[in-house]
Design an enzyme around this catalytic site. Structure first.
Site, PDB file in Angstrom:
ATOM      1  N   CYS A   1      -4.663   2.236  -3.804  1.00  0.00           N
ATOM      2  CA  CYS A   1      -3.363   2.961  -2.828  1.00  0.00           C
ATOM      3  C   CYS A   1      -2.269   1.600  -3.317  1.00  0.00           C
ATOM      4  O   CYS A   1      -1.394   1.617  -2.151  1.00  0.00           O
ATOM      5  CB  CYS A   1      -3.499   3.263  -1.755  1.00  0.00           C
ATOM      6  SG  CYS A   1      -4.945   4.427  -1.278  1.00  0.00           S
TER       7      CYS A   1
ATOM      8  N   LYS B   1     -10.578  -0.724  10.266  1.00  0.00           N
ATOM      9  CA  LYS B   1     -10.941  -1.745   9.655  1.00  0.00           C
ATOM     10  C   LYS B   1     -11.077  -3.084  10.330  1.00  0.00           C
ATOM     11  O   LYS B   1     -11.267  -4.124   9.628  1.00  0.00           O
ATOM     12  CB  LYS B   1      -9.707  -2.114   8.529  1.00  0.00           C
ATOM     13  CG  LYS B   1      -9.381  -1.032   7.686  1.00  0.00           C
ATOM     14  CD  LYS B   1      -8.059  -1.373   6.924  1.00  0.00           C
ATOM     15  CE  LYS B   1      -7.674   0.104   6.148  1.00  0.00           C
ATOM     16  NZ  LYS B   1      -8.135   0.335   4.854  1.00  0.00           N
TER      17      LYS B   1
ATOM     18  N   ASP C   1       2.783  -4.314   8.334  1.00  0.00           N
ATOM     19  CA  ASP C   1       1.638  -3.573   8.095  1.00  0.00           C
ATOM     20  C   ASP C   1       0.372  -4.707   8.172  1.00  0.00           C
ATOM     21  O   ASP C   1       0.034  -5.545   7.313  1.00  0.00           O
ATOM     22  CB  ASP C   1       1.538  -3.102   6.552  1.00  0.00           C
ATOM     23  CG  ASP C   1       0.240  -2.364   6.415  1.00  0.00           C
ATOM     24  OD1 ASP C   1      -0.722  -2.609   7.113  1.00  0.00           O
ATOM     25  OD2 ASP C   1       0.114  -1.814   5.149  1.00  0.00           O
TER      26      ASP C   1
ATOM     27  N   GLN D   1      -4.854  -5.426   7.150  1.00  0.00           N
ATOM     28  CA  GLN D   1      -5.978  -6.338   6.512  1.00  0.00           C
ATOM     29  C   GLN D   1      -5.618  -7.769   7.232  1.00  0.00           C
ATOM     30  O   GLN D   1      -6.428  -8.628   7.071  1.00  0.00           O
ATOM     31  CB  GLN D   1      -5.671  -6.574   5.049  1.00  0.00           C
ATOM     32  CG  GLN D   1      -5.661  -5.272   4.262  1.00  0.00           C
ATOM     33  CD  GLN D   1      -7.137  -4.663   4.490  1.00  0.00           C
ATOM     34  OE1 GLN D   1      -8.088  -5.224   4.615  1.00  0.00           O
ATOM     35  NE2 GLN D   1      -7.346  -3.493   3.912  1.00  0.00           N
TER      36      GLN D   1
ATOM     37  N   HIS E   1       0.780  -1.039   0.001  1.00  0.00           N
ATOM     38  CA  HIS E   1       0.169   0.036   0.107  1.00  0.00           C
ATOM     39  C   HIS E   1       0.990   1.384  -0.243  1.00  0.00           C
ATOM     40  O   HIS E   1       2.041   1.086   0.670  1.00  0.00           O
ATOM     41  CB  HIS E   1      -0.786  -0.157   1.379  1.00  0.00           C
ATOM     42  CG  HIS E   1      -2.095   1.008   1.425  1.00  0.00           C
ATOM     43  ND1 HIS E   1      -1.918   2.360   1.953  1.00  0.00           N
ATOM     44  CD2 HIS E   1      -3.260   1.050   1.218  1.00  0.00           C
ATOM     45  CE1 HIS E   1      -2.863   2.878   1.836  1.00  0.00           C
ATOM     46  NE2 HIS E   1      -3.857   1.996   1.294  1.00  0.00           N
TER      47      HIS E   1
HETATM   48  N1  PMP Z   1      -1.961  -0.774   4.605  1.00  0.00           N
HETATM   49  C1  PMP Z   1      -3.032  -1.450   4.123  1.00  0.00           C
HETATM   50  C2  PMP Z   1      -2.690  -3.100   3.795  1.00  0.00           C
HETATM   51  C3  PMP Z   1      -4.242  -0.942   3.931  1.00  0.00           C
HETATM   52  O1  PMP Z   1      -5.302  -1.767   3.448  1.00  0.00           O
HETATM   53  C4  PMP Z   1      -4.489   0.402   4.544  1.00  0.00           C
HETATM   54  C5  PMP Z   1      -5.970   1.142   4.234  1.00  0.00           C
HETATM   55  N2  PMP Z   1      -6.376   0.694   3.043  1.00  0.00           N
HETATM   56  C6  PMP Z   1      -3.421   1.043   5.059  1.00  0.00           C
HETATM   57  C7  PMP Z   1      -2.073   0.450   5.419  1.00  0.00           C
HETATM   58  C8  PMP Z   1      -3.790   2.619   5.552  1.00  0.00           C
HETATM   59  O2  PMP Z   1      -4.590   2.494   6.451  1.00  0.00           O
HETATM   60  P1  PMP Z   1      -4.965   3.750   7.095  1.00  0.00           P
HETATM   61  O3  PMP Z   1      -5.549   4.760   5.905  1.00  0.00           O
HETATM   62  O4  PMP Z   1      -6.206   3.627   7.840  1.00  0.00           O
HETATM   63  O5  PMP Z   1      -4.141   4.492   7.777  1.00  0.00           O
END
Ligand code: PMP
Length: 403
Positions: free
Chosen positions: A361, A224, A198, A201, A121
């Site tokens: 993203c 999430k 990270d 998910q 991401h």
């Molecule tokens: N890493 C992953 C794998 C994600 O799915 C996301 C959110 N789509 C993020 C980082 C970023 O999370 P946040 O926008 O809640 O900070």
């Protein structure tokens, strides 16, 4: 159309007031809907129990401080960490930026290397680019296997003693691929590098124990995990957090302030400048209670069955291309040949099916997959086979419209 694979039903939709009858919400990987228990915890936090934390000399504030710190203990239990190793942040993005600035920014020097993977991401790419530019470090990218996992054999071949940090998604937000995190940690440590995972998910759909994974940092976002936005967690090994300078300056992160010089509080307070998202922490506490009440193993089994049913049903549709491995966790990305994912998403929306369409993203990953965007269905505890059937019916309509 038939969805042959049986999903073990969780049937928790009644817990979620924002999901009306007949709406297939398949965008949990972007953000999860909130169960009533979380909404109630947030409401209670603001209506009859609200006060600031850590500073008040009155009973209400002392009670709120206890509740805020109880949320931290709950987080620590949830991921198998120590309470002082859990820093409340705004979300995974802030957690990664904190580690990039306060750990990498002070530990890395010119010539050092950072290892990321091709499926990350943007929030697990850009902060490292920023710090690498600043200190003169370089970034290497681990490729994917043919079935879209992070290729740990390639990683083993790429790692050198110049690598000081490896940062990888525990579960891909696009492909649902699950990392063999323990192997990644062993590989990173074999050259003296630290591993950040990270976990955005992963935490909503599988049990996570940072001790068993042997990672060095772990981040996730509350929203999430069926909790509120604006609250997330950075977990870091105590000896690493201890050596890190503050992220931001302000109230609550100090030991003593004088114009002649300021000293800082120990972690986690050192990294929590300013009045925190108090009620967010209470909401996160309720969210953890909620998912643990169901059981992460049951959630994982449920979502795995739904992914299996979706892949099977979509695989039978002409001109649908599936991405990601067969055993993806909770997430299925796909493409309808000749139809832009945004058009797919719009037609599905008319059929009351909410999916995500775009680059998620993860623009570098899109390039590797050879697409500008994908359509993505992602599951939560409120989904069932009826949602998969609605998705498949909607895709049959997409095909009819686009011939
Ligand atoms: N890493 C992953 C794998 C994600 O799915 C996301 C959110 N789509 C993020 C980082 C970023 O999370 P946040 O926008 O809640 O900070």
């Amino acid at each position: 159309m038939s969805v042959a694979t049986a999903a073990r039903p969780l049937d928790r939709v009644a817990d979620f007031p924002a999901i009306p009858d007949g709406w297939a919400y398949l965008d949990t990987a972007a953000t999860a809907q909130k169960p009533q228990a979380v909404i109630d915890a947030i409401t209670r936090g603001y209506d009859t129990t609200y006060a600031t934390v850590h500073r008040g000399v009155y009973q209400r504030s002392a009670d709120m401080t206890r509740a805020y710190e109880a949320a931290r203990r709950r987080v620590a239990d949830f991921i198998g960490g120590q309470v002082d190793e859990c820093v409340f942040v705004r979300g995974a993005t802030e957690g990664i930026n904190l580690v990039a600035q306060c750990w990498a920014g002070t530990q890395l020097k010119s010539g050092d290397r950072i290892l990321l993977s091709a499926l990350e991401h943007h929030s697990n790419i850009v902060p490292w680019q920023m710090v690498a530019d600043r200190v003169g470090a370089a970034i290497d990218v681990v490729p994917l296997t043919a079935d879209h996992r992070i290729d740990l054999d390639a990683m083993a071949a790429m790692l050198t003693p110049a690598h000081k940090l490896v940062a990888l998604a525990h579960v891909s937000n696009v492909l649902g691929s699950v990392l063999d995190a323990r192997r990644a940690a062993d590989l990173a440590h074999s050259v003296g590098a630290r591993l950040l995972l990270d976990g955005c998910q992963a935490v909503p759909r599988m049990r996570v124990d940072v001790g068993a994974l042997d990672c060095d940092f772990y981040v996730f976002s509350g929203h999430k995990l069926y909790g509120p936005t604006g609250i997330g967690v950075l977990w870091g090994k105590a000896d690493l957090l201890d050596t890190m300078p503050p992220y931001q300056g302000g109230g609550a992160m100090i030991d003593k302030v004088a114009f002649s010089g300021t000293t800082y509080a120990p972690p986690p307070a050192r990294f929590e400048a300013g009045t925190p998202h108090i009620v967010g922490a209470l909401g996160l506490h309720a969210a953890i209670n909620y998912v643990e009440g169901i059981g992460l193993d049951a959630i994982h089994a449920h979502e795995t069955a739904l992914v299996g049913a979706t892949r099977e049903a979509l695989g039978q549709l002409n001109s649908v291309r599936l991405f990601g491995p067969e055993d993806a966790a909770g997430i299925v990305s796909f493409e309808v040949e000749g139809v832009h994912p945004h058009d797919v998403g719009t037609i599905l929306d008319e059929a009351k099916v909410a999916i995500r369409a775009g680059h998620h993203c993860a623009q570098p990953l899109m390039e590797i997959l050879g697409v500008s965007a994908t359509a993505r269905a992602s599951f939560g505890v409120y989904n069932g086979l009826a949602d998969v059937e609605a998705l498949v019916r909607g895709l049959e309509r997409v095909r009819k419209i686009f011939g």
